[in-house]
Scaffold this motif. Structure first.
Motif, PDB file in Angstrom:
ATOM      1  N   MET A   9      -5.069  -8.674   6.656  1.00  0.00           N
ATOM      2  CA  MET A   9      -4.379  -7.816   7.617  1.00  0.00           C
ATOM      3  C   MET A   9      -3.391  -6.925   6.875  1.00  0.00           C
ATOM      4  O   MET A   9      -2.954  -7.246   5.774  1.00  0.00           O
ATOM      5  CB  MET A   9      -3.655  -8.635   8.676  1.00  0.00           C
ATOM      6  N   GLU A  10      -3.089  -5.809   7.500  1.00  0.00           N
ATOM      7  CA  GLU A  10      -2.085  -4.892   6.968  1.00  0.00           C
ATOM      8  C   GLU A  10      -0.947  -4.835   7.967  1.00  0.00           C
ATOM      9  O   GLU A  10      -1.190  -4.713   9.178  1.00  0.00           O
ATOM     10  CB  GLU A  10      -2.683  -3.501   6.752  1.00  0.00           C
ATOM     11  N   MET A  11       0.274  -4.914   7.455  1.00  0.00           N
ATOM     12  CA  MET A  11       1.443  -4.948   8.330  1.00  0.00           C
ATOM     13  C   MET A  11       2.450  -3.895   7.902  1.00  0.00           C
ATOM     14  O   MET A  11       2.809  -3.835   6.726  1.00  0.00           O
ATOM     15  CB  MET A  11       2.095  -6.331   8.283  1.00  0.00           C
ATOM     16  N   GLN A  12       2.914  -3.118   8.859  1.00  0.00           N
ATOM     17  CA  GLN A  12       3.993  -2.171   8.611  1.00  0.00           C
ATOM     18  C   GLN A  12       5.267  -2.965   8.331  1.00  0.00           C
ATOM     19  O   GLN A  12       5.396  -4.120   8.763  1.00  0.00           O
ATOM     20  CB  GLN A  12       4.190  -1.248   9.818  1.00  0.00           C
ATOM     21  N   PRO A  13       6.235  -2.385   7.617  1.00  0.00           N
ATOM     22  CA  PRO A  13       7.467  -3.121   7.279  1.00  0.00           C
ATOM     23  C   PRO A  13       8.179  -3.735   8.489  1.00  0.00           C
ATOM     24  O   PRO A  13       8.684  -4.850   8.412  1.00  0.00           O
ATOM     25  CB  PRO A  13       8.340  -2.067   6.606  1.00  0.00           C
ATOM     26  N   LYS A  14       8.183  -3.037   9.610  1.00  0.00           N
ATOM     27  CA  LYS A  14       8.846  -3.551  10.818  1.00  0.00           C
ATOM     28  C   LYS A  14       8.186  -4.851  11.285  1.00  0.00           C
ATOM     29  O   LYS A  14       8.850  -5.838  11.570  1.00  0.00           O
ATOM     30  CB  LYS A  14       8.799  -2.493  11.912  1.00  0.00           C
ATOM     31  N   LEU A  15       6.854  -4.864  11.324  1.00  0.00           N
ATOM     32  CA  LEU A  15       6.115  -6.050  11.738  1.00  0.00           C
ATOM     33  C   LEU A  15       6.234  -7.156  10.689  1.00  0.00           C
ATOM     34  O   LEU A  15       6.344  -8.334  11.022  1.00  0.00           O
ATOM     35  CB  LEU A  15       4.649  -5.682  11.977  1.00  0.00           C
TER      36      LEU A  15
ATOM     37  N   ILE B 128       0.867  -1.171   0.000  1.00  0.00           N
ATOM     38  CA  ILE B 128       0.000   0.000   0.000  1.00  0.00           C
ATOM     39  C   ILE B 128       0.909   1.227   0.000  1.00  0.00           C
ATOM     40  O   ILE B 128       1.932   1.245   0.689  1.00  0.00           O
ATOM     41  CB  ILE B 128      -0.921  -0.004   1.234  1.00  0.00           C
ATOM     42  N   ALA B 129       0.545   2.228  -0.761  1.00  0.00           N
ATOM     43  CA  ALA B 129       1.388   3.415  -0.925  1.00  0.00           C
ATOM     44  C   ALA B 129       1.731   4.085   0.404  1.00  0.00           C
ATOM     45  O   ALA B 129       2.819   4.625   0.574  1.00  0.00           O
ATOM     46  CB  ALA B 129       0.707   4.419  -1.847  1.00  0.00           C
ATOM     47  N   SER B 130       0.831   4.032   1.392  1.00  0.00           N
ATOM     48  CA  SER B 130       1.070   4.708   2.667  1.00  0.00           C
ATOM     49  C   SER B 130       2.071   3.986   3.564  1.00  0.00           C
ATOM     50  O   SER B 130       2.425   4.487   4.620  1.00  0.00           O
ATOM     51  CB  SER B 130      -0.248   4.899   3.414  1.00  0.00           C
ATOM     52  N   GLY B 131       2.526   2.775   3.183  1.00  0.00           N
ATOM     53  CA  GLY B 131       3.546   2.092   3.975  1.00  0.00           C
ATOM     54  C   GLY B 131       3.303   0.633   4.257  1.00  0.00           C
ATOM     55  O   GLY B 131       4.207  -0.165   4.110  1.00  0.00           O
ATOM     56  N   PRO B 132       2.087   0.228   4.694  1.00  0.00           N
ATOM     57  CA  PRO B 132       1.920  -1.186   5.051  1.00  0.00           C
ATOM     58  C   PRO B 132       1.848  -2.116   3.843  1.00  0.00           C
ATOM     59  O   PRO B 132       1.697  -1.682   2.706  1.00  0.00           O
ATOM     60  CB  PRO B 132       0.611  -1.222   5.826  1.00  0.00           C
ATOM     61  N   LEU B 133       1.953  -3.397   4.140  1.00  0.00           N
ATOM     62  CA  LEU B 133       1.792  -4.452   3.141  1.00  0.00           C
ATOM     63  C   LEU B 133       0.492  -5.165   3.492  1.00  0.00           C
ATOM     64  O   LEU B 133       0.289  -5.579   4.634  1.00  0.00           O
ATOM     65  CB  LEU B 133       2.976  -5.419   3.209  1.00  0.00           C
ATOM     66  N   ARG B 134      -0.417  -5.275   2.519  1.00  0.00           N
ATOM     67  CA  ARG B 134      -1.703  -5.939   2.748  1.00  0.00           C
ATOM     68  C   ARG B 134      -1.582  -7.411   2.362  1.00  0.00           C
ATOM     69  O   ARG B 134      -1.157  -7.746   1.261  1.00  0.00           O
ATOM     70  CB  ARG B 134      -2.799  -5.282   1.927  1.00  0.00           C
ATOM     71  N   LEU B 135      -1.967  -8.278   3.300  1.00  0.00           N
ATOM     72  CA  LEU B 135      -1.973  -9.721   3.070  1.00  0.00           C
ATOM     73  C   LEU B 135      -3.392 -10.230   3.253  1.00  0.00           C
ATOM     74  O   LEU B 135      -4.035  -9.931   4.261  1.00  0.00           O
ATOM     75  CB  LEU B 135      -1.047 -10.436   4.057  1.00  0.00           C
ATOM     76  N   ASN B 136      -3.866 -10.999   2.283  1.00  0.00           N
ATOM     77  CA  ASN B 136      -5.187 -11.599   2.360  1.00  0.00           C
ATOM     78  C   ASN B 136      -5.008 -13.111   2.264  1.00  0.00           C
ATOM     79  O   ASN B 136      -4.610 -13.625   1.221  1.00  0.00           O
ATOM     80  CB  ASN B 136      -6.080 -11.070   1.233  1.00  0.00           C
ATOM     81  N   PHE B 137      -5.262 -13.810   3.375  1.00  0.00           N
ATOM     82  CA  PHE B 137      -5.122 -15.260   3.443  1.00  0.00           C
ATOM     83  C   PHE B 137      -6.470 -15.882   3.107  1.00  0.00           C
ATOM     84  O   PHE B 137      -7.477 -15.563   3.739  1.00  0.00           O
ATOM     85  CB  PHE B 137      -4.682 -15.695   4.847  1.00  0.00           C
ATOM     86  N   ASN B 138      -6.491 -16.787   2.126  1.00  0.00           N
ATOM     87  CA  ASN B 138      -7.740 -17.382   1.642  1.00  0.00           C
ATOM     88  C   ASN B 138      -7.728 -18.889   1.822  1.00  0.00           C
ATOM     89  O   ASN B 138      -6.713 -19.543   1.601  1.00  0.00           O
ATOM     90  CB  ASN B 138      -7.939 -17.076   0.154  1.00  0.00           C
ATOM     91  N   GLU B 139      -8.892 -19.432   2.166  1.00  0.00           N
ATOM     92  CA  GLU B 139      -9.119 -20.878   2.195  1.00  0.00           C
ATOM     93  C   GLU B 139     -10.243 -21.156   1.223  1.00  0.00           C
ATOM     94  O   GLU B 139     -11.376 -20.734   1.449  1.00  0.00           O
ATOM     95  CB  GLU B 139      -9.501 -21.330   3.604  1.00  0.00           C
TER      96      GLU B 139
END
Length: 190
Positions: A141-147, A116-127
């Protein structure tokens, strides 16, 4: 949703990785990650995190003239810096959590990942179950680079324990030649 803690554990009896995420709100998401999934996911997450770190780094300074080696070195430095400040010593808080995905962990069949342009990485886990009888489940979930770097570190430890990581690395031509010449014969110890 704000992430409080993460746990990534290889479960040998299942031959799967159990990823648990608990939130500040008292919820816990549980997911099974299989070897088949990790073969494609690990390189993708590594690449996305490196590119994302470089993009964030270049916002402060121009990296247009930097060599690929310098960019890689800068990304590795940033990753190490994040890991030095991470808390891997506090045990994962077991207990009564609400389970929005249900009692059974999500058996992840695919993951959508996008920066995402504002910094986090969006992960979508699917079953996505193979039969149409069961309703598909997912978790985003969205995760900042540190996390995200902390998660990558935990995944790396689980991959080393599972011994799956060896299959992610292609065999080099010299290793192939050594095996063909008989130098690479397996050795067994009692």
């Amino acid at each position: 949703m704000q992430i409080h803690q993460m746990s990534v554990t290889y479960m040998p009896e299942q031959d799967r990785i159990l990823m648990r995420i608990n939130t500040v709100e008292g919820e816990e998401m549980r997911m099974w990650l299989t070897r088949r999934l990790m073969v494609g996911l690990w390189p993708l997450l590594s690449k996305l995190l490196t590119e994302h770190l470089l993009k964030l780094e270049s916002a402060g300074a121009s990296l247009s003239g930097a060599t690929p080696e310098l960019k890689k070195m800068l990304a590795e430095f940033r990753k190490e810096e994040f890991l030095q400040h991470a808390d891997f010593d506090t045990p994962y808080k077991e207990g009564e959590h609400r389970l929005p995905l249900g009692e059974d962990p999500l058996l992840v069949t695919d993951v959508d990942a996008a920066p995402i342009a504002s910094g986090p990485l969006r992960l979508n886990f699917n079953e996505r179950p193979p039969n149409g009888d069961t309703k598909p489940r997912s978790f985003q979930m969205e995760m900042q680079p540190k996390l995200m770097q902390g998660l990558m570190h935990l995944l790396d430890q689980a991959l080393l324990q599972s011994q799956w990581r060896e299959s992610f690395v292609p065999v080099t031509a010299t290793e192939n030649a050594a095996v063909e010449d008989g130098e690479g014969r397996p050795k067994y110890l009692n």
